[in-house]
Enzyme design. Structure first.
Site, PDB file in Angstrom:
ATOM      1  N   GLY A  11       0.788  -1.235   0.000  1.00  0.00           N
ATOM      2  CA  GLY A  11       0.000   0.000   0.000  1.00  0.00           C
ATOM      3  C   GLY A  11       0.817   1.280   0.000  1.00  0.00           C
ATOM      4  N   SER A  12       2.048   1.245  -0.545  1.00  0.00           N
ATOM      5  CA  SER A  12       2.807   2.506  -0.585  1.00  0.00           C
ATOM      6  C   SER A  12       2.138   3.495  -1.545  1.00  0.00           C
ATOM      7  CB  SER A  12       4.268   2.265  -0.973  1.00  0.00           C
ATOM      8  OG  SER A  12       4.373   1.849  -2.310  1.00  0.00           O
ATOM      9  N   ASN A  13       1.527   2.999  -2.605  1.00  0.00           N
ATOM     10  CA  ASN A  13       0.791   3.914  -3.502  1.00  0.00           C
ATOM     11  C   ASN A  13      -0.458   4.455  -2.824  1.00  0.00           C
ATOM     12  OD1 ASN A  13       1.960   4.189  -6.370  1.00  0.00           O
ATOM     13  ND2 ASN A  13       2.275   2.035  -5.843  1.00  0.00           N
ATOM     14  N   LYS A  64     -16.781 -15.495  -9.032  1.00  0.00           N
ATOM     15  CA  LYS A  64     -16.163 -14.166  -9.120  1.00  0.00           C
ATOM     16  C   LYS A  64     -17.238 -13.073  -9.201  1.00  0.00           C
ATOM     17  CE  LYS A  64     -12.725 -11.742 -11.840  1.00  0.00           C
ATOM     18  NZ  LYS A  64     -11.398 -11.981 -12.384  1.00  0.00           N
ATOM     19  N   MET A  89      -3.985  -7.396  -6.805  1.00  0.00           N
ATOM     20  CA  MET A  89      -3.427  -8.444  -7.641  1.00  0.00           C
ATOM     21  C   MET A  89      -4.508  -9.403  -8.145  1.00  0.00           C
ATOM     22  SD  MET A  89      -0.574  -7.523  -8.286  1.00  0.00           S
ATOM     23  CE  MET A  89       0.954  -6.727  -7.831  1.00  0.00           C
ATOM     24  N   ASN A 106      -5.230   1.924 -13.321  1.00  0.00           N
ATOM     25  CA  ASN A 106      -4.249   0.993 -12.753  1.00  0.00           C
ATOM     26  C   ASN A 106      -2.860   1.574 -12.966  1.00  0.00           C
ATOM     27  OD1 ASN A 106      -3.263  -1.479 -11.618  1.00  0.00           O
ATOM     28  ND2 ASN A 106      -2.685  -2.149 -13.673  1.00  0.00           N
ATOM     29  N   HIS A 108       1.224   0.370 -13.358  1.00  0.00           N
ATOM     30  CA  HIS A 108       2.068  -0.807 -13.602  1.00  0.00           C
ATOM     31  C   HIS A 108       3.534  -0.372 -13.582  1.00  0.00           C
ATOM     32  CE1 HIS A 108       3.133  -4.775 -14.822  1.00  0.00           C
ATOM     33  NE2 HIS A 108       3.908  -4.270 -15.751  1.00  0.00           N
TER      34      HIS A 108
END
Ligand code: GAR
Length: 201
Positions: A11-13, A64, A89, A106, A108
């Site tokens: 969770g650094s972002n 899902k 993820m 998102n 990446h």
């Protein structure tokens, strides 16, 4: 504009986004963390930042679609306008993609379409490329694939190690993701097919 961050791990972002919003300058509220992993450190970060947490575990649902319907309940009850995936993820399925079309971002840790997947930094380092980087993109039904919003390079220098490269990539991510969110919040991202036009950033 209400934002939900989706994260599964460190969770650094999440912390960078929370910090940037707190500082002002982004017309948005970080209203919710959606997490699928009870052991994730990001949950502690959210509690500290006083952000509501929805812990939704995939294994608690037969399909899902049911897992995503439960997430959507949380999104609706918190009036979420934008989903920000930050180390979540999991591939999103039809329910979420349909409900939040062009409202899911998102990040990446590589220059897409190179080095997709869960280990983009290591894969670029092991391949021996001289330049890698960071990509922020809209999410579609394929992994690390949707229209690119922002991209910036990071040089891999002779004396870089995997650890030093990780630091460089994460530092760039932490500046870059809040910027992409700010542009979205200001209505400055215009879709033109697969292309995203950024209006006077
Ligand atoms: C980030 O480096 C992000 O780019 C990556 O997961 C990390 C999460 O770190 N995402 C992907 O690889 C997506 N394919 P964080 O939990 O410290 O924010």
């Amino acid at each position: 504009m209400n934002i939900a961050v989706f994260a599964s791990g460190n969770g650094s972002n999440f912390a960078a986004i929370a910090g940037a919003i707190k500082k002002g300058g982004i017309r948005a509220r970080l209203s919710l963390l959606v997490c699928d992993n009870p052991a994730a450190f990001v949950i502690k970060r959210a509690r500290k930042a006083k952000v509501k947490v929805a812990l939704v575990k995939r294994e608690d649902f037969p399909a899902k679609a049911d897992f995503e319907k439960e997430i959507i309940k949380h999104l609706k009850s918190n009036h979420i306008d934008l989903i920000v995936m930050a180390g979540f993820m999991r591939m999103l399925g039809k329910e979420l993609l349909k409900g939040y079309k062009n409202r899911i971002l998102n990040i990446h840790p590589a220059l897409l379409p190179s080095f997709k997947g869960a280990s983009g930094i290591k894969d670029a380092f092991d391949y021996g490329v001289k330049v890698t980087g960071v990509t922020v993109h809209f999410v579609d039904e394929l992994m690390d694939h949707g229209p690119v919003i922002l991209q910036a390079p990071v040089e891999i220098e002779e004396n870089d190690t995997l650890a030093s490269l990780e630091v460089k990539i994460h530092q760039l991510e932490h500046r870059f993701y809040p910027l992409a969110i700010k542009l979205f919040a200001e209505g400055k991202l215009k879709m033109q097919g697969r292309r995203v036009k950024v209006l006077n950033p």
